[in-house]
Enzyme design. Structure first.
Site, PDB file in Angstrom:
ATOM      1  CG  LEU A  75      27.661  46.963  33.431  1.00 44.88           C
ATOM      2  CD1 LEU A  75      28.356  46.532  32.155  1.00 44.88           C
ATOM      3  CD2 LEU A  75      28.669  47.186  34.541  1.00 44.88           C
ATOM      4  CB  CYS A  76      21.613  50.819  33.936  1.00 43.17           C
ATOM      5  SG  CYS A  76      21.097  50.042  32.400  1.00 43.17           S
ATOM      6  CG  HIS A  77      25.391  55.674  34.284  1.00 42.54           C
ATOM      7  ND1 HIS A  77      25.545  55.105  33.045  1.00 42.54           N
ATOM      8  CD2 HIS A  77      26.628  56.039  34.703  1.00 42.54           C
ATOM      9  CE1 HIS A  77      26.831  55.118  32.714  1.00 42.54           C
ATOM     10  NE2 HIS A  77      27.507  55.679  33.701  1.00 42.54           N
ATOM     11  CG  MET A 113      19.492  50.468  28.806  1.00 38.92           C
ATOM     12  SD  MET A 113      19.019  49.107  27.711  1.00 38.92           S
ATOM     13  CE  MET A 113      18.375  47.916  28.865  1.00 38.92           C
ATOM     14  CD  GLU A 114      17.221  54.401  32.395  1.00 39.48           C
ATOM     15  OE1 GLU A 114      18.109  54.106  33.221  1.00 39.48           O
ATOM     16  OE2 GLU A 114      17.462  54.591  31.181  1.00 39.48           O
ATOM     17  CG  ASP A 128       1.202  38.680  37.769  1.00 38.44           C
ATOM     18  OD1 ASP A 128       1.277  37.454  37.992  1.00 38.44           O
ATOM     19  OD2 ASP A 128       0.979  39.513  38.672  1.00 38.44           O
TER      20      ASP A 128
END
Length: 275
Positions: A75-77, A113-114, A128
């Site tokens: 749902l992120c653009h 969100m980014e 990692d």
């Protein structure tokens, strides 16, 4: 209390329609931290890891992740990001690495969100790269520290105490509170260049860590910032040495002795001439 934006009146998930929103400048800063053994931190800083430059690899991973956010988070653009930066701050008190990711664009929706994705993937990449020598590493402190722009305006973690967790907003991770984490991760300022300065540099904005200035003995003033920039970016020397160069701090004209602080915007302008 605000409603969830990604749930419609039927309780179904949907992508928010942002087509009617105005295009504005939007910025978000998110943090993360990786706690590790002291010897692991020393190995990273010394560049002695057999896999190569750990921080450089994690920075590239974070930038790449920000650009792939809509592929990872439903749902992120898809967004046309104009800037993604990932900064690292070694912290012997953890011990470990603190991460601050900044995302920026001119668009119709925010970039929180980014920024969160960039910080998270940078932390995962650190894990990692180092897991073979330290399986005890802990990833934490993932949060939005600041957002600017948009209809809701500017917001910074800690401004609204009612939104903070209990105990005066201090969640402790490896002995360091969220307030301390936010303070350390956001100790940056933005340096901007205008007119032919921007054309000469082929960039209009860079982020500078105040911790770097302090650790190298430069004063937190315009003069100290200028000296640090000359030392670390040779192409800036000819610009900063120009006669009549003007500078502003947070949109107010300033002199060389003006004090700079975290979150400031420092802008350099060429001399203005007129007839």
């Amino acid at each position: 209390m605000s409603q969830f934006t990604h749930i419609d009146h039927k309780g179904q998930a949907h992508m928010v329609d942002v087509s009617a929103k105005a295009i504005t400048s939007r910025t978000a800063i998110a943090s993360a931290s990786v706690t590790m053994k002291a010897e692991t931190l020393e190995m990273i800083l010394a560049g002695g890891h057999t896999k190569g430059d750990v921080l450089a690899t994690a920075r590239i991973a974070g930038i790449q992740a920000a650009k792939r956010t809509p592929d990872l988070i439903p749902l992120c653009h898809p967004l046309m990001l104009s800037k993604v930066s990932v900064e690292f701050e070694p912290d012997a008190s953890l011990p470990g690495i603190r991460i601050a990711a900044t995302c920026k664009l001119a668009g119709q929706t925010g970039v929180e969100m980014e920024a969160l994705t960039a910080a998270s993937v940078a932390a995962l990449t650190l894990y990692d790269m180092c897991k073979a020598v330290d399986k005890t590493m802990l990833i934490g402190d993932i949060r939005v520290l600041e957002k600017r722009g948009g209809k809701s305006g500017d917001w910074r973690y800690g401004d609204d105490r009612s939104e903070q967790p209990s105990e005066a907003g201090s969640i402790h991770t490896a002995g360091t509170s969220v307030k301390e984490t936010s303070h350390l991760a956001t100790r940056t300022l933005q340096v901007r260049f205008f007119a032919e300065l921007r054309e000469q540099l082929k960039q209009d904005e860079i982020a500078v860590s105040l911790n770097d200035l302090e650790s190298e003995g430069y004063p937190l003033t315009i003069d100290g910032l200028s000296q640090w920039l000359r030392q670390h970016q040779a192409e800036l020397a000819s610009i900063l040495d120009r006669s009549g160069l003007m500078v502003a701090v947070n949109h107010k004209m300033a002199d060389k002795q003006a004090v700079i602080s975290a979150g400031d915007e420092v802008a350099f302008f060429p001399p203005v001439t007129g007839g």
